[in-house]
Design a protein around this motif. Structure first.
Motif, PDB file in Angstrom:
ATOM      1  N   ALA A  17      56.803  -7.551   4.139  1.00 50.79           N
ATOM      2  CA  ALA A  17      56.768  -6.046   4.431  1.00 50.79           C
ATOM      3  C   ALA A  17      57.453  -5.293   3.464  1.00 50.79           C
ATOM      4  N   TYR A  18      58.452  -5.786   2.977  1.00 56.98           N
ATOM      5  CA  TYR A  18      59.491  -5.025   2.207  1.00 56.98           C
ATOM      6  C   TYR A  18      59.465  -5.367   0.813  1.00 56.98           C
ATOM      7  N   GLY A  19      58.744  -6.400   0.303  1.00 56.24           N
ATOM      8  CA  GLY A  19      58.928  -6.655  -1.056  1.00 56.24           C
ATOM      9  C   GLY A  19      58.097  -7.957  -1.498  1.00 56.24           C
ATOM     10  N   VAL A  20      58.229  -8.159  -2.706  1.00 58.71           N
ATOM     11  CA  VAL A  20      57.497  -9.630  -3.223  1.00 58.71           C
ATOM     12  C   VAL A  20      58.443 -10.420  -3.829  1.00 58.71           C
ATOM     13  N   VAL A  21      58.181 -11.781  -3.741  1.00 55.84           N
ATOM     14  CA  VAL A  21      58.951 -12.626  -4.270  1.00 55.84           C
ATOM     15  C   VAL A  21      58.340 -13.510  -5.322  1.00 55.84           C
ATOM     16  N   TYR A  22      58.815 -13.301  -6.493  1.00 55.85           N
ATOM     17  CA  TYR A  22      57.834 -13.850  -7.797  1.00 55.85           C
ATOM     18  C   TYR A  22      58.671 -15.125  -8.351  1.00 55.85           C
ATOM     19  N   GLN A  23      57.835 -15.902  -8.858  1.00 53.30           N
ATOM     20  CA  GLN A  23      58.410 -16.930  -9.813  1.00 53.30           C
ATOM     21  C   GLN A  23      58.402 -16.548 -11.243  1.00 53.30           C
ATOM     22  N   ALA A  24      59.674 -16.589 -11.788  1.00 53.91           N
ATOM     23  CA  ALA A  24      60.188 -16.106 -13.235  1.00 53.91           C
ATOM     24  C   ALA A  24      60.625 -17.432 -14.149  1.00 53.91           C
ATOM     25  N   ILE A  25      60.271 -17.159 -15.278  1.00 52.77           N
ATOM     26  CA  ILE A  25      60.686 -18.259 -16.233  1.00 52.77           C
ATOM     27  C   ILE A  25      61.688 -17.591 -17.445  1.00 52.77           C
ATOM     28  N   ASP A  26      62.864 -18.052 -17.495  1.00 50.52           N
ATOM     29  CA  ASP A  26      63.704 -17.651 -18.708  1.00 50.52           C
ATOM     30  C   ASP A  26      63.126 -18.246 -19.846  1.00 50.52           C
ATOM     31  N   ARG A  27      62.494 -17.293 -20.547  1.00 49.29           N
ATOM     32  CA  ARG A  27      61.850 -17.441 -21.959  1.00 49.29           C
ATOM     33  C   ARG A  27      62.862 -18.531 -22.941  1.00 49.29           C
ATOM     34  N   LEU A  28      64.073 -18.205 -22.782  1.00 48.55           N
ATOM     35  CA  LEU A  28      65.048 -19.077 -23.771  1.00 48.55           C
ATOM     36  C   LEU A  28      65.127 -20.297 -23.398  1.00 48.55           C
ATOM     37  N   THR A  29      65.345 -20.562 -22.000  1.00 53.22           N
ATOM     38  CA  THR A  29      65.883 -21.836 -21.393  1.00 53.22           C
ATOM     39  C   THR A  29      64.815 -22.613 -20.592  1.00 53.22           C
ATOM     40  N   ASN A  30      63.651 -21.895 -20.287  1.00 54.82           N
ATOM     41  CA  ASN A  30      62.594 -22.324 -19.520  1.00 54.82           C
ATOM     42  C   ASN A  30      63.040 -22.545 -18.145  1.00 54.82           C
ATOM     43  N   ILE A  31      64.285 -22.195 -17.627  1.00 60.75           N
ATOM     44  CA  ILE A  31      64.538 -22.496 -16.474  1.00 60.75           C
ATOM     45  C   ILE A  31      63.922 -21.502 -15.334  1.00 60.75           C
ATOM     46  N   PRO A  32      63.208 -21.807 -14.173  1.00 58.95           N
ATOM     47  CA  PRO A  32      62.544 -21.000 -13.360  1.00 58.95           C
ATOM     48  C   PRO A  32      63.808 -20.605 -12.489  1.00 58.95           C
ATOM     49  N   TYR A  33      63.360 -19.268 -11.950  1.00 57.55           N
ATOM     50  CA  TYR A  33      64.176 -18.451 -11.191  1.00 57.55           C
ATOM     51  C   TYR A  33      63.257 -17.844  -9.903  1.00 57.55           C
ATOM     52  N   ALA A  34      63.669 -17.397  -8.986  1.00 61.92           N
ATOM     53  CA  ALA A  34      62.921 -16.652  -7.900  1.00 61.92           C
ATOM     54  C   ALA A  34      63.327 -15.191  -8.142  1.00 61.92           C
ATOM     55  N   VAL A  35      62.482 -14.222  -7.860  1.00 58.66           N
ATOM     56  CA  VAL A  35      63.101 -12.980  -8.249  1.00 58.66           C
ATOM     57  C   VAL A  35      62.036 -11.983  -7.170  1.00 58.66           C
ATOM     58  N   LYS A  36      63.334 -11.457  -6.280  1.00 61.05           N
ATOM     59  CA  LYS A  36      62.711 -10.456  -5.215  1.00 61.05           C
ATOM     60  C   LYS A  36      62.597  -9.195  -5.568  1.00 61.05           C
ATOM     61  N   ALA A  37      61.375  -8.491  -5.516  1.00 58.60           N
ATOM     62  CA  ALA A  37      61.409  -7.297  -6.128  1.00 58.60           C
ATOM     63  C   ALA A  37      61.149  -6.362  -4.835  1.00 58.60           C
ATOM     64  N   LEU A  38      62.223  -5.467  -4.718  1.00 58.99           N
ATOM     65  CA  LEU A  38      62.364  -4.593  -3.484  1.00 58.99           C
ATOM     66  C   LEU A  38      62.037  -3.122  -3.966  1.00 58.99           C
ATOM     67  N   PRO A  39      61.006  -2.552  -3.840  1.00 60.76           N
ATOM     68  CA  PRO A  39      60.592  -1.210  -3.948  1.00 60.76           C
ATOM     69  C   PRO A  39      61.504  -0.335  -3.539  1.00 60.76           C
ATOM     70  N   LYS A  40      61.662   0.908  -4.370  1.00 57.83           N
ATOM     71  CA  LYS A  40      62.512   1.995  -3.922  1.00 57.83           C
ATOM     72  C   LYS A  40      61.531   2.942  -3.211  1.00 57.83           C
ATOM     73  N   ALA A  41      60.368   3.211  -3.650  1.00 58.74           N
ATOM     74  CA  ALA A  41      59.655   4.112  -3.156  1.00 58.74           C
ATOM     75  C   ALA A  41      59.359   4.243  -1.569  1.00 58.74           C
ATOM     76  N   GLY A  42      59.640   5.394  -0.909  1.00 59.17           N
ATOM     77  CA  GLY A  42      59.453   5.318   0.556  1.00 59.17           C
ATOM     78  C   GLY A  42      60.802   5.062   1.213  1.00 59.17           C
TER      79      GLY A  42
END
Length: 414
Positions: free
Chosen positions: A39-64
């Motif tokens: 309800a409050y954001g999206v969780v993405y998988q991200a890859i570091d282009r330099l190391t190829n290490i995966p991370y999780a990224v929580k995107a928390l919108p500011k609008a509203g």
């Protein structure tokens, strides 16, 4: 002190979750898939282009968000950062800012949350050693949080992530966390895991309850989840017939669950209705370490335990709904929006993942992925926060986390 969180915001953003796929944050982190949508954001998988290490990224919108809701968002981030000094708390690595969104970079745990590991993968239940090992890690993380003045208030399997083939578990989601040792936020958390004092309606003005014993109660329910794959009751209230039966007979849980007499004694100390008499975290840790056997059905070679005495009182509907279904549904695909399904009668079935109440900005941090990436393998130093300034780039050379910490992952004594 921040008072009770405001109502849920009506978030509005010009970007759909899938529109951010392919974006590169800080020149390095590419968003490659969606792990979950709340309800409050999206969780993405991200890859570091330099190391190829995966991370999780929580995107928390500011609008509203109004100013108060933004303060709660910042509090969640700050408390998570403080707690992530412990190795059994999911590492918060970076805060990346953009005009419409705050991106929270956390370590990626590809094996999903504890709930999914129990219900879908069949881990922990029937394996006393693994269950004990996992529970001690959770307990140590909570004990560290309490030692720094942080009370989680939403401990449940959905908020615990799993890695290392089930041998390492990490606490996540600090959306309901507080620094108030005594709180008036009644009904805060998820119903299955709330203590009786947290659920009761305040009987007088300025009514309060202690936050630490409430976390201890939640740990007790998680302990039943780990060992038996179910919840002890739907609600720790006299309105619940199973809980009433427990109040009448201290041997009730051992009559309906395959728990050892030793574990039954521990659970009686945890599920003490008087919070001032409830077991402390240190006492609980000592009792768990010294417990020779958690269940009567474990496949480990542990000493046998005497059979439980029979018990005739069980509400048939409650007892039937405590069992797990044999074939839980599969997790939603990465691009499918997450829609939790409420179930009036379910106790610990896959459809019963609960939304936590009393939070304006809690994002379910329990995420799952079918991607084959390995775990990140190391924890990085916590960031210097920059909530509203420029995007904070990832450093080229990171210091290993464990070189700075006095805490090590728990190793249970069996």
């Amino acid at each position: 002190m921040l008072l009770t969180p405001p109502p849920s915001p009506q978030l509005a953003t010009s970007l759909a979750p899938e529109d951010r796929l392919g974006c590169v944050l800080a020149g390095r982190l590419e968003l490659v898939s969606i792990l979950g949508i709340g309800a409050y954001g999206v969780v993405y998988q991200a890859i570091d282009r330099l190391t190829n290490i995966p991370y999780a990224v929580k995107a928390l919108p500011k609008a509203g968000l109004d100013s108060r809701q933004r303060r709660f968002q910042r509090r969640e981030i700050a408390l998570h950062n403080q707690a992530s000094q412990h190795p059994n708390v999911v590492s918060l690595l970076r805060i990346l800012d953009s005009p419409d969104c705050t991106f929270v970079v956390i370590e990626f745990c590809p094996e999903g949350d504890l709930f999914s590991n129990i219900t879908e993968h069949g881990r922990f239940v029937g394996d006393d050693q693994l269950a004990k090992h996992a529970f001690l890690q959770i307990l140590d993380a909570v004990q560290y949080c309490h030692s720094t003045g942080i009370y989680h208030r939403d401990l449940k399997p959905e908020n615990i992530l799993v890695t290392n083939h089930g041998h390492t578990v990490k606490l996540a989601d600090f959306g309901l966390a507080t620094t108030d040792s005594v709180t008036s936020d009644f009904g805060c958390g998820s119903t299955f895991y709330m203590s009786p004092e947290c659920q009761q309606a305040p009987t007088r003005p300025y009514a309060r309850y202690a936050a630490a014993p409430n976390d201890v109660w939640s740990l007790g329910v998680i302990l039943v989840n780990l060992t038996c794959g179910r919840n002890p009751w739907k609600k720790a209230s006299v309105d619940d017939s199973t809980f009433r039966a427990f109040l009448k007979d201290p041997k009730f849980l051992s009559s309906i669950l395959p728990i050892s007499p030793e574990l039954n004694l521990i659970l009686r100390r945890i599920f003490e209705c008087d919070p001032t008499k409830r077991i402390t975290l240190q006492e609980l840790r000592d009792m768990i370490i010294n417990c020779p056997r958690l269940t009567t059905t474990s496949y480990n070679n542990l000493p046998p335990s005497p059979p439980s005495s029979p018990y005739v009182y069980v509400d048939s509907m409650d007892c039937a709904n405590m069992a797990l279904p044999p074939s839980p549904p599969a997790s939603p695909p990465p691009h499918q929006q997450f829609r939790p399904h409420s179930s009036e009668w379910s106790l610990f079935e896959p459809a019963s993942k609960q939304n936590s109440s009393c939070s304006s900005l809690s994002t379910d941090s329990g995420y799952e992925s079918e991607s084959p990436f390995p775990d990140a393998g190391q924890r990085l130093a916590p960031p210097v926060f920059n909530f509203y300034g420029n995007v904070i780039p990832l450093n080229e050379h990171e210091k290993p986390y464990y070189a700075q910490s006095t805490y090590a992952p728990t190793v249970a004594a069996f």
